[in-house]
Design a protein around this motif. Structure first.
Motif, PDB file in Angstrom:
ATOM      1  N   ASP A  30       0.819  -1.211   0.000  1.00 24.55           N
ATOM      2  CA  ASP A  30       0.000   0.000   0.000  1.00 24.55           C
ATOM      3  C   ASP A  30       0.855   1.263   0.000  1.00 24.55           C
ATOM      4  OD1 ASP A  30      -0.991  -0.148   3.535  1.00 24.55           O
ATOM      5  OD2 ASP A  30       0.966  -0.209   2.548  1.00 24.55           O
ATOM      6  N   SER A  31       2.151   1.092   0.023  1.00 22.23           N
ATOM      7  CA  SER A  31       3.056   2.244  -0.014  1.00 22.23           C
ATOM      8  C   SER A  31       3.937   2.278  -1.259  1.00 22.23           C
ATOM      9  CB  SER A  31       3.954   2.254   1.221  1.00 22.23           C
ATOM     10  OG  SER A  31       3.195   2.390   2.400  1.00 22.23           O
ATOM     11  N   TYR A  32       4.118   1.130  -1.882  1.00 18.87           N
ATOM     12  CA  TYR A  32       5.052   1.055  -3.008  1.00 18.87           C
ATOM     13  C   TYR A  32       4.441   0.299  -4.185  1.00 18.87           C
ATOM     14  CZ  TYR A  32       8.560   2.517   0.390  1.00 18.87           C
ATOM     15  OH  TYR A  32       9.260   3.215   1.333  1.00 18.87           O
ATOM     16  N   ALA A  33       4.864   0.665  -5.361  1.00 20.15           N
ATOM     17  CA  ALA A  33       4.389   0.009  -6.577  1.00 20.15           C
ATOM     18  C   ALA A  33       5.101  -1.324  -6.800  1.00 20.15           C
ATOM     19  CB  ALA A  33       4.628   0.914  -7.791  1.00 20.15           C
ATOM     20  N   ILE A  34       4.444  -2.182  -7.584  1.00 23.95           N
ATOM     21  CA  ILE A  34       5.015  -3.446  -8.037  1.00 23.95           C
ATOM     22  C   ILE A  34       4.829  -3.521  -9.556  1.00 23.95           C
ATOM     23  CG2 ILE A  34       4.674  -5.944  -8.118  1.00 23.95           C
ATOM     24  CD1 ILE A  34       6.051  -5.390  -5.653  1.00 23.95           C
ATOM     25  N   GLY A  35       5.868  -3.909 -10.235  1.00 21.18           N
ATOM     26  CA  GLY A  35       5.778  -4.064 -11.679  1.00 21.18           C
ATOM     27  C   GLY A  35       5.898  -5.521 -12.091  1.00 21.18           C
ATOM     28  N   TRP A  36       5.308  -5.841 -13.241  1.00 20.78           N
ATOM     29  CA  TRP A  36       5.470  -7.159 -13.869  1.00 20.78           C
ATOM     30  C   TRP A  36       6.200  -6.969 -15.196  1.00 20.78           C
ATOM     31  CZ3 TRP A  36       4.571 -11.876 -11.902  1.00 20.78           C
ATOM     32  CH2 TRP A  36       3.702 -12.009 -10.819  1.00 20.78           C
ATOM     33  N   PHE A  37       7.146  -7.836 -15.445  1.00 19.31           N
ATOM     34  CA  PHE A  37       7.904  -7.835 -16.690  1.00 19.31           C
ATOM     35  C   PHE A  37       7.931  -9.254 -17.237  1.00 19.31           C
ATOM     36  CE2 PHE A  37       9.915  -3.625 -16.642  1.00 19.31           C
ATOM     37  CZ  PHE A  37       9.611  -3.220 -15.349  1.00 19.31           C
ATOM     38  N   ARG A  38       8.309  -9.378 -18.474  1.00 19.01           N
ATOM     39  CA  ARG A  38       8.506 -10.702 -19.051  1.00 19.01           C
ATOM     40  C   ARG A  38       9.673 -10.658 -20.021  1.00 19.01           C
ATOM     41  NH1 ARG A  38       3.059 -11.298 -22.836  1.00 19.01           N
ATOM     42  NH2 ARG A  38       3.642  -9.765 -24.451  1.00 19.01           N
ATOM     43  N   GLN A  39      10.284 -11.819 -20.189  1.00 21.36           N
ATOM     44  CA  GLN A  39      11.387 -11.935 -21.131  1.00 21.36           C
ATOM     45  C   GLN A  39      11.279 -13.265 -21.857  1.00 21.36           C
ATOM     46  OE1 GLN A  39      15.345 -11.281 -19.543  1.00 21.36           O
ATOM     47  NE2 GLN A  39      16.077 -10.677 -21.564  1.00 21.36           N
ATOM     48  N   ALA A  40      11.141 -13.169 -23.154  1.00 18.60           N
ATOM     49  CA  ALA A  40      11.102 -14.363 -24.005  1.00 18.60           C
ATOM     50  C   ALA A  40      12.511 -14.658 -24.508  1.00 18.60           C
ATOM     51  CB  ALA A  40      10.158 -14.130 -25.178  1.00 18.60           C
ATOM     52  N   PRO A  41      12.788 -15.902 -24.871  1.00 20.63           N
ATOM     53  CA  PRO A  41      14.114 -16.257 -25.373  1.00 20.63           C
ATOM     54  C   PRO A  41      14.515 -15.387 -26.554  1.00 20.63           C
ATOM     55  CG  PRO A  41      12.826 -18.226 -24.960  1.00 20.63           C
ATOM     56  CD  PRO A  41      11.895 -17.071 -24.797  1.00 20.63           C
ATOM     57  N   GLY A  42      15.712 -14.816 -26.463  1.00 20.75           N
ATOM     58  CA  GLY A  42      16.234 -14.010 -27.550  1.00 20.75           C
ATOM     59  C   GLY A  42      15.646 -12.619 -27.660  1.00 20.75           C
ATOM     60  N   LYS A  43      14.803 -12.246 -26.688  1.00 20.02           N
ATOM     61  CA  LYS A  43      14.171 -10.921 -26.735  1.00 20.02           C
ATOM     62  C   LYS A  43      14.512 -10.123 -25.493  1.00 20.02           C
ATOM     63  CE  LYS A  43      10.240 -12.177 -29.652  1.00 20.02           C
ATOM     64  NZ  LYS A  43       8.751 -12.099 -29.799  1.00 20.02           N
ATOM     65  N   GLU A  44      14.343  -8.827 -25.601  1.00 18.13           N
ATOM     66  CA  GLU A  44      14.593  -7.955 -24.455  1.00 18.13           C
ATOM     67  C   GLU A  44      13.462  -8.065 -23.443  1.00 18.13           C
ATOM     68  OE1 GLU A  44      17.161  -4.428 -26.694  1.00 18.13           O
ATOM     69  OE2 GLU A  44      15.256  -3.973 -25.739  1.00 18.13           O
ATOM     70  N   ARG A  45      13.783  -7.735 -22.205  1.00 20.68           N
ATOM     71  CA  ARG A  45      12.763  -7.729 -21.172  1.00 20.68           C
ATOM     72  C   ARG A  45      11.709  -6.666 -21.503  1.00 20.68           C
ATOM     73  NH1 ARG A  45      14.741  -8.179 -15.068  1.00 20.68           N
ATOM     74  NH2 ARG A  45      15.392 -10.163 -15.979  1.00 20.68           N
ATOM     75  N   GLU A  46      10.463  -7.021 -21.316  1.00 16.70           N
ATOM     76  CA  GLU A  46       9.344  -6.162 -21.696  1.00 16.70           C
ATOM     77  C   GLU A  46       8.489  -5.854 -20.472  1.00 16.70           C
ATOM     78  OE1 GLU A  46       5.361  -6.468 -24.571  1.00 16.70           O
ATOM     79  OE2 GLU A  46       6.573  -8.232 -24.138  1.00 16.70           O
ATOM     80  N   GLY A  47       8.128  -4.603 -20.300  1.00 17.42           N
ATOM     81  CA  GLY A  47       7.229  -4.224 -19.219  1.00 17.42           C
ATOM     82  C   GLY A  47       5.813  -4.682 -19.509  1.00 17.42           C
ATOM     83  N   VAL A  48       5.192  -5.325 -18.553  1.00 17.13           N
ATOM     84  CA  VAL A  48       3.844  -5.854 -18.713  1.00 17.13           C
ATOM     85  C   VAL A  48       2.824  -4.976 -17.989  1.00 17.13           C
ATOM     86  CG1 VAL A  48       2.326  -7.805 -18.218  1.00 17.13           C
ATOM     87  CG2 VAL A  48       4.683  -8.207 -18.990  1.00 17.13           C
ATOM     88  N   SER A  49       3.088  -4.691 -16.731  1.00  9.57           N
ATOM     89  CA  SER A  49       2.119  -3.896 -15.981  1.00  9.57           C
ATOM     90  C   SER A  49       2.788  -3.304 -14.755  1.00  9.57           C
ATOM     91  CB  SER A  49       0.924  -4.743 -15.548  1.00  9.57           C
ATOM     92  OG  SER A  49       1.294  -5.647 -14.516  1.00  9.57           O
ATOM     93  N   CYS A  50       2.088  -2.372 -14.131  1.00  7.30           N
ATOM     94  CA  CYS A  50       2.510  -1.831 -12.849  1.00  7.30           C
ATOM     95  C   CYS A  50       1.268  -1.434 -12.075  1.00  7.30           C
ATOM     96  CB  CYS A  50       3.419  -0.621 -13.031  1.00  7.30           C
ATOM     97  SG  CYS A  50       4.059   0.010 -11.469  1.00  7.30           S
ATOM     98  N   ILE A  51       1.303  -1.706 -10.776  1.00  7.39           N
ATOM     99  CA  ILE A  51       0.231  -1.268  -9.902  1.00  7.39           C
ATOM    100  C   ILE A  51       0.844  -0.360  -8.849  1.00  7.39           C
ATOM    101  CG2 ILE A  51       0.373  -3.403  -8.518  1.00  7.39           C
ATOM    102  CD1 ILE A  51      -2.699  -3.043  -8.046  1.00  7.39           C
ATOM    103  N   MET A  52       0.309   0.835  -8.757  1.00  5.97           N
ATOM    104  CA  MET A  52       0.867   1.835  -7.856  1.00  5.97           C
ATOM    105  C   MET A  52       0.509   1.520  -6.412  1.00  5.97           C
ATOM    106  SD  MET A  52       2.360   3.393 -10.155  1.00  5.97           S
ATOM    107  CE  MET A  52       3.092   4.732  -9.213  1.00  5.97           C
ATOM    108  N   GLY A  53       1.359   2.009  -5.496  1.00  2.00           N
ATOM    109  CA  GLY A  53       1.150   1.694  -4.097  1.00  2.00           C
ATOM    110  C   GLY A  53       0.056   2.505  -3.434  1.00  2.00           C
ATOM    111  N   THR A  54       0.126   3.806  -3.575  1.00  2.00           N
ATOM    112  CA  THR A  54      -0.767   4.661  -2.799  1.00  2.00           C
ATOM    113  C   THR A  54      -2.218   4.593  -3.269  1.00  2.00           C
ATOM    114  OG1 THR A  54      -0.101   6.491  -4.209  1.00  2.00           O
ATOM    115  CG2 THR A  54       1.050   6.241  -2.112  1.00  2.00           C
ATOM    116  N   ASP A  55      -2.441   4.539  -4.576  1.00  2.00           N
ATOM    117  CA  ASP A  55      -3.817   4.593  -5.062  1.00  2.00           C
ATOM    118  C   ASP A  55      -4.241   3.359  -5.844  1.00  2.00           C
ATOM    119  OD1 ASP A  55      -3.146   6.942  -7.819  1.00  2.00           O
ATOM    120  OD2 ASP A  55      -2.434   4.912  -7.414  1.00  2.00           O
TER     121      ASP A  55
END
Length: 116
Positions: A30-55
């Motif tokens: 409830d104070s800090y955000a969490i992000g989700w990322f993914r990485q497929a073979p041979g590809k760069e890491r990709e941002g999937v989502s983020c949920i903010m902490g405060t709101d």
């Protein structure tokens, strides 16, 4: 000490669904955000989502918008990634990161494979 542990990956057929979990310790969601990322073979890491902490506001990458949803359970200090209509191109190792949308800490990852 900050620690993140993902779970819930597996093998699913195209069009199927999975729910990933990320259990956080060392800080509260409830104070800090969490992000989700993914990485497929041979590809760069990709941002999937983020949920903010405060709101609890959520953000999604273009490739998953409308199919993936992130939520959290503050009592369990856990963030979820609900994935629907999964396609082979969603195959990757999925990571959560925090505190903050991009870490600095990362979990060990959980493999998601979409295949018939």
């Amino acid at each position: 000490q900050v620690h993140l542990v993902e779970s819930g990956g597996g093998l699913v057929q195209p069009g199927g669904s999975l729910r990933l979990s990320c259990v956080a310790s060392g800080f509260t969601l409830d104070s800090y955000a969490i992000g989700w990322f993914r990485q497929a073979p041979g590809k760069e890491r990709e941002g999937v989502s983020c949920i903010m902490g405060t709101d609890g506001k959520t953000y999604y990458g273009d490739s998953v918008q409308g199919r993936f949803t992130t939520s959290r359970d503050n009592a369990k200090n856990t963030v979820y990634l609900h994935m629907t209509d999964l396609q082979p191109e969603d195959t990757a190792v999925y990571y959560c990161a925090g505190p903050g949308c991009a870490g600095p800490e990362w979990g060990q990852g959980t493999q998601v494979t979409v295949s018939s």
